[in-house]
Design an enzyme around this catalytic site. Structure first.
Site, PDB file in Angstrom:
ATOM      1  N   ASN A 155     114.851  96.372  64.530  1.00 22.05           N
ATOM      2  CA  ASN A 155     113.822  96.367  65.584  1.00 22.05           C
ATOM      3  C   ASN A 155     113.769  95.064  66.374  1.00 22.05           C
ATOM      4  O   ASN A 155     113.410  95.067  67.543  1.00 22.05           O
ATOM      5  CB  ASN A 155     112.446  96.744  65.011  1.00 22.05           C
ATOM      6  N   GLU A 250     110.139  90.522  53.547  1.00 18.35           N
ATOM      7  CA  GLU A 250     109.205  90.818  54.645  1.00 18.35           C
ATOM      8  C   GLU A 250     109.337  92.307  54.938  1.00 18.35           C
ATOM      9  O   GLU A 250     110.341  92.743  55.498  1.00 18.35           O
ATOM     10  CB  GLU A 250     109.566  89.991  55.891  1.00 18.35           C
ATOM     11  N   CYS A 284     106.938  95.245  63.149  1.00 16.17           N
ATOM     12  CA  CYS A 284     106.334  95.278  61.803  1.00 16.17           C
ATOM     13  C   CYS A 284     104.837  95.050  61.886  1.00 16.17           C
ATOM     14  O   CYS A 284     104.075  95.642  61.132  1.00 16.17           O
ATOM     15  CB  CYS A 284     106.987  94.251  60.894  1.00 16.17           C
TER      16      CYS A 284
HETATM   17  P1  NDP Z   1     115.809  99.129  56.418  1.00 17.57           P
HETATM   18  O1  NDP Z   1     115.115  98.767  55.165  1.00 17.57           O
HETATM   19  O2  NDP Z   1     116.345 100.486  56.575  1.00 17.57           O
HETATM   20  O3  NDP Z   1     117.060  98.136  56.664  1.00 17.57           O
HETATM   21  C1  NDP Z   1     116.914  96.732  56.706  1.00 17.57           C
HETATM   22  C2  NDP Z   1     118.268  96.097  56.462  1.00 17.57           C
HETATM   23  O4  NDP Z   1     118.676  96.350  55.118  1.00 17.57           O
HETATM   24  C3  NDP Z   1     119.374  96.643  57.348  1.00 17.57           C
HETATM   25  O5  NDP Z   1     120.262  95.610  57.694  1.00 17.57           O
HETATM   26  C4  NDP Z   1     120.053  97.638  56.422  1.00 17.57           C
HETATM   27  O6  NDP Z   1     121.377  97.919  56.793  1.00 17.57           O
HETATM   28  C5  NDP Z   1     119.996  96.888  55.117  1.00 17.57           C
HETATM   29  N1  NDP Z   1     120.152  97.714  53.921  1.00 17.57           N
HETATM   30  C6  NDP Z   1     120.035  99.063  53.780  1.00 17.57           C
HETATM   31  N2  NDP Z   1     120.238  99.424  52.494  1.00 17.57           N
HETATM   32  C7  NDP Z   1     120.490  98.275  51.809  1.00 17.57           C
HETATM   33  C8  NDP Z   1     120.762  97.986  50.450  1.00 17.57           C
HETATM   34  N3  NDP Z   1     120.796  98.944  49.530  1.00 17.57           N
HETATM   35  N4  NDP Z   1     120.964  96.701  50.091  1.00 17.57           N
HETATM   36  C9  NDP Z   1     120.895  95.713  51.005  1.00 17.57           C
HETATM   37  N5  NDP Z   1     120.641  95.920  52.322  1.00 17.57           N
HETATM   38  C10 NDP Z   1     120.439  97.188  52.711  1.00 17.57           C
HETATM   39  O7  NDP Z   1     114.799  98.743  57.586  1.00 17.57           O
HETATM   40  P2  NDP Z   1     114.940  99.074  59.136  1.00 17.57           P
HETATM   41  O8  NDP Z   1     116.195  98.440  59.652  1.00 17.57           O
HETATM   42  O9  NDP Z   1     114.728 100.538  59.325  1.00 17.57           O
HETATM   43  O10 NDP Z   1     113.728  98.238  59.749  1.00 17.57           O
HETATM   44  C11 NDP Z   1     112.443  98.742  59.914  1.00 17.57           C
HETATM   45  C12 NDP Z   1     111.540  98.239  58.808  1.00 17.57           C
HETATM   46  O11 NDP Z   1     111.524  96.821  58.806  1.00 17.57           O
HETATM   47  C13 NDP Z   1     110.095  98.668  59.008  1.00 17.57           C
HETATM   48  O12 NDP Z   1     109.565  99.083  57.789  1.00 17.57           O
HETATM   49  C14 NDP Z   1     109.415  97.374  59.453  1.00 17.57           C
HETATM   50  O13 NDP Z   1     108.045  97.329  59.165  1.00 17.57           O
HETATM   51  C15 NDP Z   1     110.195  96.350  58.694  1.00 17.57           C
HETATM   52  N6  NDP Z   1     110.066  95.045  59.307  1.00 17.57           N
HETATM   53  C16 NDP Z   1     109.291  94.107  58.677  1.00 17.57           C
HETATM   54  C17 NDP Z   1     109.071  92.870  59.257  1.00 17.57           C
HETATM   55  C18 NDP Z   1     108.216  91.848  58.585  1.00 17.57           C
HETATM   56  O14 NDP Z   1     108.241  90.694  59.018  1.00 17.57           O
HETATM   57  N7  NDP Z   1     107.450  92.194  57.562  1.00 17.57           N
HETATM   58  C19 NDP Z   1     109.656  92.536  60.565  1.00 17.57           C
HETATM   59  C20 NDP Z   1     110.464  93.585  61.120  1.00 17.57           C
HETATM   60  C21 NDP Z   1     110.644  94.787  60.503  1.00 17.57           C
HETATM   61  P3  NDP Z   1     121.686  99.161  57.755  1.00 17.57           P
HETATM   62  O15 NDP Z   1     120.709  99.142  58.881  1.00 17.57           O
HETATM   63  O16 NDP Z   1     123.065  98.888  58.195  1.00 17.57           O
HETATM   64  O17 NDP Z   1     121.518 100.392  56.907  1.00 17.57           O
END
Ligand code: NDP
Length: 515
Positions: A155, A250, A284
């Site tokens: 995002n 986070e 987020c």
């Molecule tokens: P995901 O949890 O789907 O993915 C986050 C990252 O983790 C991506 O790079 C993803 O790779 C990677 N990933 C996926 N599976 C694994 C694994 N098993 N081990 C290690 N890494 C893995 O989140 P989203 O990308 O869908 O992001 C949206 C979410 O992020 C929302 O819930 C939002 O609230 C949260 N968010 C929180 C923030 C905060 O500061 N608290 C800020 C911004 C977002 P890939 O995409 O290649 O699958």
């Protein structure tokens, strides 16, 4: 369409013989790049390169590291159009979303960490306050962890990936950045820019790939900074436990906004609309649900409708061409549809929106939902889309109870004309970051810690803790040389024991006078 130099991207990472990921523009549906899906073996190679580069990077000191990152800040602003168009092309967000939240945040964060990193990590002599160590010198100091892995979501491909790398780098670590497979181009462009500014090879490397690539990264590094969903955060933590690798998480949220009857309704309505729809609601700390005291509910709702109905949605082609952009992923679009359908099936009304947008891109109309309650996913699960569910409440107590009725605790906000009351009520909200008469922009305050409670995370970014988490802490106790032994050491002597422990008992037993 944005121009993306994928040749550079390939040269940064080395195209392996293995699988690839395709990067799509969500606002047009067009595939704009192919990149390697790095296997675990490739991540191990990156880790070797990162560990080899780290001692020299650390040896540059705060000034040397800061000089490179300050130079990069200039590069970022000189190349702002290229960076913004890359972000817009892979996320489908608007020009303004990419400028304000991504570019301006990152410029500010670079400035902040370059200036303050040394102070936060400075060696400190601690005043002695414990009797048995009287006369000794106590010191705390920090050292870089070594190699930090940063896993980011789609995002905010600049803020939540490179943004977290800035303090890690300033602390003297090397970094491997694993962007989301959906939005890797921004990280690759940033890596190129850093190299142009003299960042030595191996100090920041980009690991393109899917979830498995992120998993492999967890195995290789000394610390993981993860931003993403709560579900993936749990997986990352479980995997990190295998190697006792520290994690900072986070995660997701379901942030409430409370409007009290004495609030400036115009300010509250502007905030509710902007902070729920900003970045298509894919933030987020988005406003995900609103609670309004009954006496001002109708007035507030009328103002909301006036504002939402003027929002322009579409592919952003430059400044002020659209207010709300695309949904970055198809899966996220389906979640938004599911939440709206679930709410409607349980009695909610859609006042505006409620459908996919027209055209080829992935759009969901800005949507206002009323007659909502906590039986509906739209009020309890993270929607992460341009939806604004608004619930009427009897009073502030009901608003607080409902706001806290959530597994999440990321951020929250409260609007009231009485700042002192707002301040008091804010302390009763179960969230790591709370605003009074404001929302979301506290994320931009790099000096203020930000981290979630409950299922929204563990640890925080920003502030002193936002850089100390990237360091090993060492404490030193340095004793003077003139004493051959401490009075409590072997061999014990009855007279010394009695005098020493008797004296200490008297001292510790002394009670304060009450009243
Ligand atoms: P995901 O949890 O789907 O993915 C986050 C990252 O983790 C991506 O790079 C993803 O790779 C990677 N990933 C996926 N599976 C694994 C694994 N098993 N081990 C290690 N890494 C893995 O989140 P989203 O990308 O869908 O992001 C949206 C979410 O992020 C929302 O819930 C939002 O609230 C949260 N968010 C929180 C923030 C905060 O500061 N608290 C800020 C911004 C977002 P890939 O995409 O290649 O699958």
């Amino acid at each position: 369409m944005a121009t993306v130099d994928t040749t550079t991207a390939h040269s940064t990472n080395g195209r392996g013989a293995g699988a690839e990921i395709a990067v799509e523009n969500p606002a047009t549906g067009e595939v704009i790049a192919h990149l390697p899906d790095m296997p675990a073996a490739r991540i191990a190679e990156l880790a070797i390169a990162g560990r080899a580069a780290q001692p020299a990077w650390e040896a540059l000191g705060f000034e040397g590291r800061g000089a490179v990152l300050a130079d990069f800040r200039g590069w970022l602003m000189d190349n702002a159009d290229r960076v913004v168009s890359t972000i817009v092309s892979e996320t489908g967000k608007t020009y303004e979303d990419a400028n304000l939240i991504e570019l301006v945040y990152t410029g500010g964060a670079l400035r902040f960490w370059v200036k303050h990193a040394e102070r936060f990590l400075a060696e400190e002599t601690v005043r002695v306050r414990t009797l048995v160590v009287a006369g000794k010198k106590l010191v705390t100091r920090y050292e870089p962890l070594g190699l930090v892995g940063i896993i980011g979501p789609w995002n905010y491909p600049l803020v939540n990936s490179f943004g977290d790398a800035i303090p890690a780098l300033m602390a003297g670590n090397c970094v491997i950045l694993k962007p989301s497979e959906i939005t890797p181009l921004t990280s690759l462009l940033i890596a190129d820019g850093l190299a142009e500014c003299g960042l030595p090879a191996g100090v920041l490397q980009v690991a393109t790939g899917r979830g498995a690539t992120g998993g492999a990264l967890v195995d290789e590094v000394d610390m993981i900074m993860f931003t993403g969903s709560t579900a993936t955060g749990k997986k990352v933590m479980a995997r990190a436990a295998e190697t006792l690798t520290p994690v900072s998480l986070e995660l997701g949220g379901k942030d409430p906004l409370i409007v009290l009857a004495d609030a400036d309704l115009e300010r509250a309505a502007n905030a509710a609309v902007y902070y729920s729809m900003l970045n298509g609601g894919q933030t987020c700390v988005s406003v995900e649900r609103v609670y309004v005291e009954a006496p001002v509910y109708d007035d507030f709702l009328a103002r909301i409708m006036d504002k939402v109905c003027t929002i322009r949605q579409g592919a952003s082609t430059g400044p002020a061409t659209a207010e709300v952009g695309a949904m970055t992923t198809g899966a996220q679009l389906e979640i938004v549809e599911r939440h709206v359908a679930d709410a409607v099936s349980k009695g909610a009304r859609v006042l505006t929106g409620g459908h996919r947008g027209a055209g080829t891109g992935r759009f969901y109309e800005p949507t206002v939902l009323v007659d909502v309650d906590h039986t509906m996913a739209a009020m309890t699960e993270e929607t992460f889309g341009p939806t604004l569910p608004i619930m009427r409440v009897a009073d502030a107590e009901e608003a607080l109870r409902l706001a806290n009725d959530s597994p999440y605790g990321l951020a929250a906000s409260i609007y009231t004309g009485d700042r002192e009351r707002g301040n008091r009520l804010a302390r009763r909200l179960q969230a790591g970051a709370v605003c009074v008469n404001d929302a979301l922009m506290n994320y931009m305050a790099v000096e203020l810690p930000m981290g979630g409670w409950k299922a929204s995370g563990m640890g925080s970014r920003h502030g002193a803790g936002g850089i100390r988490k990237y360091a090993k802490q060492q404490s030193l106790m340095i004793s003077r040389l003139h004493l051959k032994r401490e009075p409590f050491m072997f061999p014990y002597r009855a007279s010394t024991s009695k005098a020493l422990f008797g004296g200490l008992r008297l001292l510790f037993g002394r009670r304060r006078k009450r009243g």
